[in-house]
Write a protein that holds these residues in place. Sequence first.
Motif, short mmCIF file in Angstrom:
data_model
loop_
_atom_site.label_atom_id
_atom_site.label_comp_id
_atom_site.label_asym_id
_atom_site.label_seq_id
_atom_site.Cartn_x
_atom_site.Cartn_y
_atom_site.Cartn_z
N SER A 105 -1.16 -12.16 -3.63
CA SER A 105 -0.98 -10.73 -3.34
C SER A 105 -1.99 -10.33 -2.28
CB SER A 105 -1.16 -9.89 -4.60
OG SER A 105 -2.49 -9.94 -5.04
N SER A 106 -1.82 -9.16 -1.78
CA SER A 106 -2.79 -8.64 -0.83
C SER A 106 -3.08 -7.19 -1.20
CB SER A 106 -2.27 -8.73 0.60
OG SER A 106 -1.09 -7.99 0.75
N LYS A 107 -4.27 -6.75 -0.86
CA LYS A 107 -4.66 -5.37 -1.14
C LYS A 107 -4.60 -4.59 0.16
CE LYS A 107 -7.89 -6.18 -4.91
NZ LYS A 107 -9.26 -5.94 -5.37
N SER A 108 -4.15 -3.38 0.05
CA SER A 108 -4.17 -2.47 1.19
C SER A 108 -4.39 -1.06 0.65
CB SER A 108 -2.88 -2.56 2.00
OG SER A 108 -1.78 -2.20 1.21
N SER A 109 -4.73 -0.16 1.55
CA SER A 109 -4.94 1.21 1.10
C SER A 109 -4.20 2.16 2.02
CB SER A 109 -6.42 1.55 1.06
OG SER A 109 -6.96 1.48 2.35
N LEU A 110 -3.88 3.28 1.48
CA LEU A 110 -3.15 4.30 2.20
C LEU A 110 -3.52 5.64 1.59
CD1 LEU A 110 -0.83 4.90 4.27
CD2 LEU A 110 0.74 4.69 2.34
N ASP A 111 -3.99 6.55 2.42
CA ASP A 111 -4.31 7.86 1.88
C ASP A 111 -3.02 8.68 1.77
OD1 ASP A 111 -3.74 8.83 4.43
OD2 ASP A 111 -5.84 9.13 4.96
N TYR A 112 -3.10 9.80 1.11
CA TYR A 112 -1.92 10.60 0.86
C TYR A 112 -1.27 11.07 2.16
CZ TYR A 112 1.20 13.99 -1.30
OH TYR A 112 2.31 14.68 -1.70
N ALA A 113 -2.07 11.44 3.15
CA ALA A 113 -1.52 11.89 4.43
C ALA A 113 -0.73 10.76 5.10
CB ALA A 113 -2.64 12.37 5.36
N GLY A 114 -1.25 9.56 5.03
CA GLY A 114 -0.53 8.42 5.59
C GLY A 114 0.76 8.14 4.84
N TYR A 115 0.74 8.35 3.54
CA TYR A 115 1.94 8.18 2.72
C TYR A 115 3.04 9.16 3.14
CZ TYR A 115 4.96 8.58 -1.37
OH TYR A 115 6.03 8.64 -2.21
#
Length: 76
Positions: free
Chosen positions: A64-74
């Motif tokens: 698996s890989s981890k990534s992040s996304l803030d709400y604005a990017g979502y």
Amino acid sequence: HGILIKFSDAKGKNYSATFLPEVASEQGWDQTKTVRSLVRKAGADPRTFTDAQLRGISTTRYQSSKSSLDYAGYLE
């Protein structure tokens, strides 16, 4: 690697459980401890499992890989 196990008991009840890739290494578990912990997580009692039952467990390894996304990017 992550691991997914699947197995059935003597009565035909199906079980499955998974650990994400980092769990076993973070806990310092070896292969046997990891599988027994997954058996417990699946809802079965690992203390009553025989070596023959452990050999009958189906295992799947995955990455698996981890990534992040803030709400604005979502929202974009």
